[in-house]
Scaffold this active site. Structure first.
Site, PDB file in Angstrom:
ATOM      1  CG  HIS A  43       0.014   0.319   2.465  1.00  0.00           C
ATOM      2  ND1 HIS A  43       0.758  -0.664   3.075  1.00  0.00           N
ATOM      3  CD2 HIS A  43       0.336   1.470   3.107  1.00  0.00           C
ATOM      4  CE1 HIS A  43       1.474  -0.127   4.033  1.00  0.00           C
ATOM      5  NE2 HIS A  43       1.246   1.167   4.083  1.00  0.00           N
ATOM      6  CG  HIS A  62       7.535   5.353   0.956  1.00  0.00           C
ATOM      7  ND1 HIS A  62       7.048   6.384   1.737  1.00  0.00           N
ATOM      8  CD2 HIS A  62       7.730   4.312   1.800  1.00  0.00           C
ATOM      9  CE1 HIS A  62       6.974   5.985   2.995  1.00  0.00           C
ATOM     10  NE2 HIS A  62       7.363   4.726   3.071  1.00  0.00           N
TER      11      HIS A  62
END
Ligand code: 2AM
Length: 176
Positions: free
Chosen positions: A42, A123
Site C-alpha cells: 500500500h 512510497h
C-alpha cells in the site's frame, strides 16, 4: 479481550493485479530483509498510530470532508533508504496525490491529531531491514488509477502483520 485502541493509518490500496505483478518483480531483487506481505502492499497517506477506538466515528467524519480527485499513479523508481528500507517511488508525483495527502493531513491536524512533521514522501515499502543492495534487474514500471483511499487498521501477532481496510472513500473521476 476488550480492544481499546487501534493502530491506524490512511493509505492507498493496490489492485490485486498490481500487487501480484510487484511481488513477482520484487522476487528478482533477491532482497535479504523482511518483505512486506503481498496483501499488505500500500502507499501511506497519513499515519495516525495508536488511537482510541472511540475516535473511529470522528475519523470517518473527517475523511468524508476531504474532496480528493482520482489520478494515475506510476511507480517507476526503486529507492533504498535509511535502515535498509527498500521501496517503490515515483519520479512524477501526481498533483492530485500531493493534494489528497496534504488535505488529509491538514484536516487531521486541525482536529488535534499529531502527525509526522516530515514532508509527505510517497512510497510503497517493499521490504525493511535489508543489508544487501537489491540485485540489478529490470527497472520498475507499475501504474494504476487510484480511485479511493482507505482507513487501515494494522494488527500484528505471531502469524505476522495484517492491514485491514476499515472504511473507504471514493476519489472523484471527472475525466472519466
Ligand atoms: P513505512 O512503510 O515507510 O514503514 C503502516 O505501518 C504504514 O504506516 C507503513 O506504510 C509505514 O511506513 C507507516 N508508518 C509507520 N510508522 C510511521 C510514522 N511514525 N510516520 C509515518 N508513517 C509511518
Amino acid at each position: 479481550m476488550h480492544i481499546k485502541s487501534l493502530r491506524l493509518f490512511f493509505g492507498l490500496p493496490l489492485p490485486h493485479r498490481q500487487a501480484a505483478a510487484i511481488d513477482v518483480w520484487r522476487n528478482g531483487l533477491a532482497l535479504d530483509g523482511r518483505l512486506v506481505a503481498r496483501h499488505n502492499l500500500h502507499l501511506t497517506l497519513a499515519f495516525l498510530g495508536s488511537q482510541p477506538v472511540e475516535r473511529l466515528g470522528e475519523l470517518q467524519r473527517l475523511a468524508g470532508q476531504v474532496r480528493g480527485q482520482g489520478f494515475e499513479l506510476r511507480l517507476d523508481r526503486l529507492e533504498v533508504s535509511r535502515h535498509g528500507l527498500v521501496s517503490l517511488g515515483t519520479s512524477q508525483p501526481p498533483e492530485a496525490l500531493l493534494q489528497l495527502a496534504g488535505e488529509l493531513n491538514d484536516t487531521l491536524r486541525a482536529a488535534g491529531y499529531s502527525l509526522e512533521e516530515r514532508a509527505f514522501w510517497p512510497h510503497l515499502t517493499l521490504a525493511r531491514q535489508c543489508r544487501k543492495h537489491p540485485a540489478p534487474g529490470s527497472p520498475p514500471d507499475f501504474a494504476w488509477t487510484a480511485e479511493r483511499f482507505v482507513l487501515f487498521h494494522s494488527t500484528s501477532d505471531e502469524q505476522g502483520t495484517v492491514y485491514h481496510p476499515l472504511f473507504h472513500w471514493p476519489l472523484a473521476m471527472p475525466h472519466l
